[in-house]
Design an enzyme around this catalytic site. Structure first.
Site, short mmCIF file in Angstrom:
data_model
loop_
_atom_site.label_atom_id
_atom_site.label_comp_id
_atom_site.label_asym_id
_atom_site.label_seq_id
_atom_site.Cartn_x
_atom_site.Cartn_y
_atom_site.Cartn_z
N TYR A 177 0.84 -1.20 0.00
CA TYR A 177 0.00 0.00 0.00
C TYR A 177 0.87 1.24 0.00
O TYR A 177 2.05 1.20 0.39
CB TYR A 177 -0.97 0.01 1.19
CG TYR A 177 -0.33 0.30 2.53
CD1 TYR A 177 0.14 -0.73 3.33
CD2 TYR A 177 -0.20 1.61 3.00
CE1 TYR A 177 0.72 -0.47 4.56
CE2 TYR A 177 0.38 1.88 4.23
CZ TYR A 177 0.84 0.84 5.01
OH TYR A 177 1.43 1.09 6.23
N CYS A 178 0.30 2.35 -0.46
CA CYS A 178 0.96 3.65 -0.40
C CYS A 178 -0.14 4.70 -0.28
O CYS A 178 -1.29 4.37 0.01
CB CYS A 178 1.86 3.88 -1.61
SG CYS A 178 0.98 3.90 -3.19
N THR A 179 0.18 5.98 -0.50
CA THR A 179 -0.79 7.04 -0.25
C THR A 179 -2.01 6.96 -1.17
O THR A 179 -3.14 6.94 -0.72
CB THR A 179 -0.12 8.43 -0.42
OG1 THR A 179 1.12 8.40 0.29
CG2 THR A 179 -1.01 9.54 0.08
#
Ligand SMILES: [Zn+2]
Ligand SMILES: [Zn+2]
Length: 322
Positions: A177-179
């Site tokens: 996951y990331c922003t």
């Protein structure tokens, strides 16, 4: 609700044939809509975060979706009382996120996209490892409970960390996951290339997870690259994970040190903020250039002389075809 401005976060991996020509045209289009923010254009696509009046942002999204190249863009939309940026930058670069993984095309192969609810359902299983693809200053402010974080200051360092992940988690299902989801497109593809077999990515990132899954089990705040600095995403079981830089009590009030030479970006509690007049230490408080503290710890960059046309290269008369 119903605030006058929108803040958009979006990306699209799609071939853009002449990035420089596209950049110029797109810059002009954003100027016409009075959008502010940052857009990166490359041969592999575009990556943007902009703010503007809601109706202007709606026009922008409609125009983008009407272009077949960008029809699949999944815009993350937040509402706001004001612009979230002070300037407009539309730039061309080699990649839309610097990873050094120029050979990877997420349109060819990437990790399986998980909708926020699917991610929520899978993340706590025994055979799953959740990996945060963001940099240290981002996950320090907030991250998923039990997430594995990487000791990186910039995403371009990620490829070097894959060996460590291999040693520890080779036989696990990997959920990245990331922003907003963009880093995971190449990161998950690279993990597949490196021999991981089951790789998934949170589609739309933390921001969309906050909207569609209540942000459950995301602890702390989500760092964002606009004037808001960090936003709340968890409305189910929120938790403060950072502590005041000065006194050590749990607090997630992010400020910049009022000493412009230091400018340290840390959590400082309300009380210490006023006691140190917005500085991170007594030394910084006494610095001759210390900026006046208004209780926010946010300092607008010098805007004198900024012209929204800056960066927009008008074609020379001789280039114009009649
Ligand atoms: Zn404190
Ligand atoms: Zn300082």
């Amino acid at each position: 609700m119903n605030k006058p401005y929108s803040i958009l976060l979006y990306y699209c991996y799609t071939p853009i044939e002449d990035p420089e020509a596209f950049r110029e045209q797109h810059h002009l289009f954003c100027l016409e809509l009075n959008l502010l923010g940052r857009i990166i254009v490359s041969k592999e696509g575009l990556n943007g975060t902009v703010s503007g009046l809601k109706e202007d942002c709606d026009k922008y999204m409609a125009a983008m979706h009407a272009d077949p190249r960008f029809a699949k863009i999944d815009f993350k939309v937040d509402e706001s009382d004001k612009h979230a940026f002070a300037k407009l930058h539309v730039r061309t670069k080699a990649e839309i996120v610097h990873s050094g993984l120029l050979h990877i095309d997420p349109n060819v192969r990437t990790g399986k996209h998980l909708a926020p609810k699917e991610f929520k359902e899978m993340k706590d299983r025994d055979d799953v490892v959740v990996v945060d693809m963001r940099s240290d200053y981002e996950y320090t402010v907030g991250r998923f409970k039990n997430a594995v974080t990487l000791d990186i200051e910039n995403f371009r360092e990620f490829p070097e960390k894959v060996e460590e992940l291999k040693e520890k988690f080779k036989d696990k299902k990997i959920l990245t996951y990331c922003t907003g989801g963009i880093k995971c497109e190449k990161a998950s593809a690279f993990l597949l290339e490196q021999g991981f077999e089951d790789v998934y990515q949170l589609h739309g990132g933390i921001i969309k997870y906050g909207k569609e899954a209540g942000g459950e089990d995301f602890e702390g705040k989500c760092y964002v690259f606009d004037n808001r600095v960090a936003v709340d995403v968890n409305s189910v079981n929120p938790k403060v994970i950072s502590t005041c830089h000065v006194c050590g009590t749990p607090d997630d009030r992010m400020v910049n040190c009022a000493n412009p030479v230091c400018n340290l970006h840390v959590a400082i509690c309300e009380k210490c903020g006023w006691e140190l007049d917005g500085a991170c230490s007594t030394e910084c408080k006494e610095h001759p250039e210390k900026r006046p503290y208004d209780g926010t710890g946010y300092y607008q960059k010098e805007m004198n002389g900024y012209n929204p046309l800056k960066g927009f290269n008008r074609k020379k008369k001789t280039d114009v075809q009649v």
